[in-house]
Scaffold this motif. Sequence first.
Motif, short mmCIF file in Angstrom:
data_model
loop_
_atom_site.label_atom_id
_atom_site.label_comp_id
_atom_site.label_asym_id
_atom_site.label_seq_id
_atom_site.Cartn_x
_atom_site.Cartn_y
_atom_site.Cartn_z
N ARG A 35 0.67 -2.03 0.17
CA ARG A 35 0.06 0.08 0.20
C ARG A 35 1.06 1.35 -0.52
N GLU A 36 2.22 1.58 1.13
CA GLU A 36 2.72 2.02 0.82
C GLU A 36 3.64 2.74 -0.52
N LEU A 37 4.01 1.29 -1.15
CA LEU A 37 4.86 1.75 -1.73
C LEU A 37 3.77 1.97 -3.21
N GLU A 38 2.22 2.25 -3.57
CA GLU A 38 1.30 2.72 -4.59
C GLU A 38 0.97 4.12 -3.83
N LEU A 39 1.28 4.19 -2.49
CA LEU A 39 1.69 5.43 -2.53
C LEU A 39 1.94 6.63 -3.15
N GLU A 40 3.39 5.89 -2.42
CA GLU A 40 4.30 7.05 -2.83
C GLU A 40 4.40 6.88 -5.06
N LYS A 41 4.36 5.77 -5.46
CA LYS A 41 4.16 5.95 -7.56
C LYS A 41 3.04 6.94 -6.82
N GLU A 42 2.14 6.62 -6.68
CA GLU A 42 0.59 8.06 -6.71
C GLU A 42 1.48 8.92 -7.07
N LEU A 43 2.06 9.54 -6.07
CA LEU A 43 3.51 10.37 -5.28
C LEU A 43 3.90 11.31 -6.39
N LEU A 44 4.49 10.43 -6.60
CA LEU A 44 6.03 10.22 -8.17
C LEU A 44 5.04 10.74 -9.63
N ARG A 45 3.79 10.51 -9.54
CA ARG A 45 2.62 10.62 -10.44
C ARG A 45 2.30 11.84 -10.90
N LYS A 46 2.92 12.41 -9.49
CA LYS A 46 1.43 13.74 -9.24
C LYS A 46 2.95 14.83 -9.58
N GLU A 47 4.03 14.14 -9.51
CA GLU A 47 5.00 15.74 -9.39
C GLU A 47 5.19 16.53 -10.72
N PRO A 48 4.96 15.98 -12.08
CA PRO A 48 5.50 16.69 -12.79
C PRO A 48 4.49 17.65 -13.06
N GLU A 49 3.01 17.20 -12.90
CA GLU A 49 1.97 17.70 -12.94
C GLU A 49 2.01 19.38 -11.50
N LEU A 50 2.88 18.73 -10.67
CA LEU A 50 2.25 20.25 -10.19
C LEU A 50 4.09 21.15 -10.18
N ASP A 51 4.74 20.12 -10.91
CA ASP A 51 5.83 21.04 -10.67
C ASP A 51 5.97 22.23 -11.89
N LYS A 52 5.19 21.43 -13.09
CA LYS A 52 4.72 22.96 -14.37
C LYS A 52 3.01 23.35 -13.14
N ASN A 53 2.53 23.02 -12.79
CA ASN A 53 1.75 24.19 -11.69
C ASN A 53 2.27 24.61 -11.88
N LEU A 54 3.25 24.31 -10.95
CA LEU A 54 4.15 25.86 -9.81
C LEU A 54 4.73 27.00 -10.49
N GLN A 55 5.69 25.97 -11.62
CA GLN A 55 5.96 26.73 -12.72
C GLN A 55 5.04 28.22 -13.86
N GLU A 56 3.67 27.65 -14.03
CA GLU A 56 2.72 28.43 -14.07
C GLU A 56 1.94 29.37 -13.70
N THR A 57 1.49 29.06 -12.68
CA THR A 57 1.58 30.15 -12.24
C THR A 57 2.86 31.22 -11.39
N ARG A 58 3.91 30.97 -10.85
CA ARG A 58 4.84 31.49 -10.14
C ARG A 58 5.02 32.66 -12.16
N THR A 59 4.95 32.00 -12.95
CA THR A 59 4.82 33.29 -14.67
C THR A 59 3.73 33.81 -14.30
N ARG A 60 2.74 33.29 -14.04
CA ARG A 60 1.48 34.49 -14.19
C ARG A 60 1.97 35.80 -13.06
N LEU A 61 2.36 35.08 -12.10
CA LEU A 61 2.44 36.28 -10.84
C LEU A 61 3.33 37.26 -11.78
N GLU A 62 4.67 36.40 -11.99
CA GLU A 62 5.59 37.22 -12.22
C GLU A 62 5.49 38.52 -13.88
#
Length: 337
Positions: free
Chosen positions: A156-183
């Motif tokens: 179960r914990e392995l699956e949770l870690e995989k889910e976190l890894l799967r979300k990471e690119p999308e979260l990175d992209k969202n962080l960069q896009e919102t930072r760019t919009r704020l700038e």
Amino acid sequence: EHFIGQFGQEEDRRLGQQMPKRNITLCEDETFHPDICLVAIEPVSNFLILEAYAENRDAATWNANIDTALDCFSVVVIQCVSDEAAALLCHAQTHLGAHHSPDVFHVQYDVSKATSLALNRKNEKAKEAYELAKVAHEENQSKREAFEERWPCSIRELELEKELLRKEPELDKNLQETRTRLEATSDRMRRARDARCGIANNYHPFDVSTGSPMESSDVQNRLEQHFKTLHAIVDQAELSLGAANRIAKAERVLPSMIATIAFFWCTLKLIMEKLECNDDVKLIWKNELVASYYIARVAERSQKAEEAKRLMDLSKSIIARARSPDSPFSKLPESIQ
């Protein structure tokens, strides 16, 4: 109160008979508390020429009140400064035969109303989106680091870690896009503020940064660039049609602003022609002595102590240059200086 007013009127008549004839500027406006009150002031002396209640604020009312107020003074009104109200324009140009100069306050007011609140709202929204994206990114990152600190002991914990890894690119992209919009929104706010301030800072016959003379064409180029910036910001920020119309309204005053700079130099030329000195000295008088005095006046009206000091230092440096030993001006007799 009655006798104080009566004394003031008597003194105006007495002293007015003694004053030499002079050309003046009038700054005119209408206030409401709640009745209409017509106000006119001479800006060099800050003398209150007119403060009178009136039932109307049309050109005829202005004409009658100003004629009465000026009757005891030996003056000729050559310039009026006010907003663009039709009555005030007619009063100044037709009745007084004076040059009308638009006040920069109303130009900046329209620019500010068109951009400030709308851009600030977009900036706050962008800031909120960035903060949410930042929290989500940091939360995901902290959970991943927690998994790395301890080896998962269950599927179960392995699956949770995989889910976190799967979300990471999308979260990175969202962080960069919102930072760019704020700038971007922060940059648009800064550029709009600089353009608004630039309109006032460049609406001068002398460059307030260097003291150099500014012809009307030089001022026009600078002011047009500020409005070009404001139009671009309205488009980039996708502001309302109302905002675009307010910028356009403010820009309609631009020809009158440029005409005022030209009027300044024409007036100065007439004065300069009457000076009893050679052309070299006349140029020093125009480009340095008048420039020094003008910059000093701007310094007196500056609301920021640091800027006022900078302007006053600039004024002193210009007058020192004019009075330097190698200057033609310094070779004139002291009485002429």
